[in-house]
Design a protein around this motif. Sequence first.
Motif, PDB file in Angstrom:
ATOM      1  N   GLY A   1      30.616  38.209  53.818  1.00  0.00           N
ATOM      2  CA  GLY A   1      30.606  38.449  52.333  1.00  0.00           C
ATOM      3  C   GLY A   1      29.819  39.301  52.698  1.00  0.00           C
TER       4      GLY A   1
ATOM      5  N   ILE B   1      29.390  41.072  44.711  1.00  0.00           N
ATOM      6  CA  ILE B   1      30.691  40.936  44.109  1.00  0.00           C
ATOM      7  C   ILE B   1      30.815  40.589  42.925  1.00  0.00           C
ATOM      8  CG2 ILE B   1      32.895  39.349  44.833  1.00  0.00           C
ATOM      9  CD1 ILE B   1      31.889  39.053  47.412  1.00  0.00           C
TER      10      ILE B   1
ATOM     11  N   GLU C   1      42.404  31.819  52.583  1.00  0.00           N
ATOM     12  CA  GLU C   1      41.969  33.131  52.045  1.00  0.00           C
ATOM     13  C   GLU C   1      42.338  33.714  52.367  1.00  0.00           C
ATOM     14  OE1 GLU C   1      37.663  33.818  52.344  1.00  0.00           O
ATOM     15  OE2 GLU C   1      37.452  31.374  52.460  1.00  0.00           O
ATOM     16  N   TRP C   2      42.576  35.255  51.775  1.00  0.00           N
ATOM     17  CA  TRP C   2      42.896  36.514  52.335  1.00  0.00           C
ATOM     18  C   TRP C   2      41.925  37.407  51.642  1.00  0.00           C
ATOM     19  CZ3 TRP C   2      45.165  40.486  49.528  1.00  0.00           C
ATOM     20  CH2 TRP C   2      45.876  39.617  48.594  1.00  0.00           C
ATOM     21  N   ARG C   3      41.639  38.575  52.403  1.00  0.00           N
ATOM     22  CA  ARG C   3      41.213  39.698  52.297  1.00  0.00           C
ATOM     23  C   ARG C   3      41.919  41.518  52.230  1.00  0.00           C
ATOM     24  NH1 ARG C   3      37.890  38.107  55.921  1.00  0.00           N
ATOM     25  NH2 ARG C   3      37.126  39.078  57.407  1.00  0.00           N
TER      26      ARG C   3
ATOM     27  N   ILE D   1      35.567  44.996  55.069  1.00  0.00           N
ATOM     28  CA  ILE D   1      37.090  44.323  55.560  1.00  0.00           C
ATOM     29  C   ILE D   1      36.808  42.852  56.111  1.00  0.00           C
ATOM     30  CG2 ILE D   1      37.770  45.802  57.312  1.00  0.00           C
ATOM     31  CD1 ILE D   1      39.893  43.647  54.237  1.00  0.00           C
TER      32      ILE D   1
ATOM     33  N   LYS E   1      33.080  39.211  40.011  1.00  0.00           N
ATOM     34  CA  LYS E   1      33.553  37.162  39.898  1.00  0.00           C
ATOM     35  C   LYS E   1      34.536  37.521  38.791  1.00  0.00           C
ATOM     36  CE  LYS E   1      30.439  35.631  43.212  1.00  0.00           C
ATOM     37  NZ  LYS E   1      30.270  34.615  43.268  1.00  0.00           N
TER      38      LYS E   1
ATOM     39  N   ARG F   1      37.052  46.190  48.278  1.00  0.00           N
ATOM     40  CA  ARG F   1      37.565  45.537  49.532  1.00  0.00           C
ATOM     41  C   ARG F   1      38.280  44.003  47.362  1.00  0.00           C
ATOM     42  NH1 ARG F   1      34.388  41.344  53.419  1.00  0.00           N
ATOM     43  NH2 ARG F   1      34.770  39.263  52.415  1.00  0.00           N
ATOM     44  N   ILE F   2      39.094  43.553  47.999  1.00  0.00           N
ATOM     45  CA  ILE F   2      38.910  42.174  47.541  1.00  0.00           C
ATOM     46  C   ILE F   2      39.777  41.371  47.783  1.00  0.00           C
ATOM     47  CG2 ILE F   2      40.643  41.294  45.646  1.00  0.00           C
ATOM     48  CD1 ILE F   2      41.840  44.167  45.112  1.00  0.00           C
ATOM     49  N   ASP F   3      38.473  39.407  47.741  1.00  0.00           N
ATOM     50  CA  ASP F   3      38.864  38.576  48.199  1.00  0.00           C
ATOM     51  C   ASP F   3      39.700  37.394  47.148  1.00  0.00           C
ATOM     52  OD1 ASP F   3      36.527  37.791  50.633  1.00  0.00           O
ATOM     53  OD2 ASP F   3      36.318  39.928  49.292  1.00  0.00           O
ATOM     54  N   VAL F   4      40.299  36.733  47.782  1.00  0.00           N
ATOM     55  CA  VAL F   4      41.178  35.824  46.621  1.00  0.00           C
ATOM     56  C   VAL F   4      41.055  35.124  47.230  1.00  0.00           C
ATOM     57  CG1 VAL F   4      44.090  35.808  46.603  1.00  0.00           C
ATOM     58  CG2 VAL F   4      43.017  37.515  46.801  1.00  0.00           C
ATOM     59  N   ARG F   5      41.113  33.868  47.323  1.00  0.00           N
ATOM     60  CA  ARG F   5      41.954  32.415  47.453  1.00  0.00           C
ATOM     61  C   ARG F   5      41.912  31.872  46.380  1.00  0.00           C
ATOM     62  NH1 ARG F   5      35.124  32.374  47.955  1.00  0.00           N
ATOM     63  NH2 ARG F   5      34.665  32.647  49.699  1.00  0.00           N
TER      64      ARG F   5
END
Length: 220
Positions: free
Chosen positions: A218, A114, A204-206, A213, A116, A138-142
Motif C-alpha cells: 500500500g 489513503i 482482498e482486491w485492488r 496498483i 478511509k 487506486r481503490i483497495d477493497v476488503r
Amino acid sequence: MKQTLPAVALLALALSACGDRSPAPAAGPETDARTPQAADPAPAGSPPVQAAGTDAAPASAHAPGTNIPQVVDGVITFDGFGPAAFGGTEEDVRMSWGNDLGDAAPSEPGGCYILKPQPIGTTDYRLGFMIEGDRFVRIDVRNEGYTAPGGGKVGMDRAEIERLYGGRVEASPHKYVEGAQTLRVAEGDKALVFETDAAGKVTEWRIGVPPQIDYVEGCG
C-alpha cells in the motif's frame, strides 16, 4: 456520528423512488381524509426504507462498525469510483463518496496516503482510496459487498476468478504469504489485482493505475 450512504448509492435510491407517481385516491364517504392510510407494501427485494423524521440509517444498510454499505455493485470500475475517475483529485473522491473519509494527509508534498471511511473502529480498513502525487490512483477493497468489474469478489476461490476473467489472469506467488497468490488482470492502462490466502480464497482486491496498483505494501 450520523451515517449515510455514499452519494452514488443515494442516487440509486432516489431513482428507484421515482417509479409510481399515481395521484392518491380522493376521500370518500367511508374514508376520512384526515385518517392516515397504510402504505402500499414495498416490492420484494426493495431496500429498507428509513422512517420519516429519523436520523438513523437502516440497521442492515452498513457493515458493522463502518459507514460502508454492505452491498454496492457497479460503483467500482476500471475508470474509478462512481464519477471520481482515476487521475482526479482528492476532492473528486470525497464528493463521490459523500460521507466522512477522515483527514489523512501525505507526510511530504505529493506523498502517498489513503482516505478511509469513518469510523472504522480499528487500525484496519475494508475500503480505501489511495492518493499519490495529488491524484486519485487506486481503490483497495476488503469488503465482500463490493463487486469488482468482471464479477470478482472477496471470498471467491482462485478457480472462480480464473473462470470469470478467462485467460487474462497473470498469477504469481504472494510476496509475504507462503502458498498465497496474486492474480493480476490488465485492462488497458489500468489493472485489477486479487490477493488470495494459502487456501486459494480471495482476501482482498485492488484496482487502479501503475505503478501504484502494484504496491504490495500500500502506502507503507
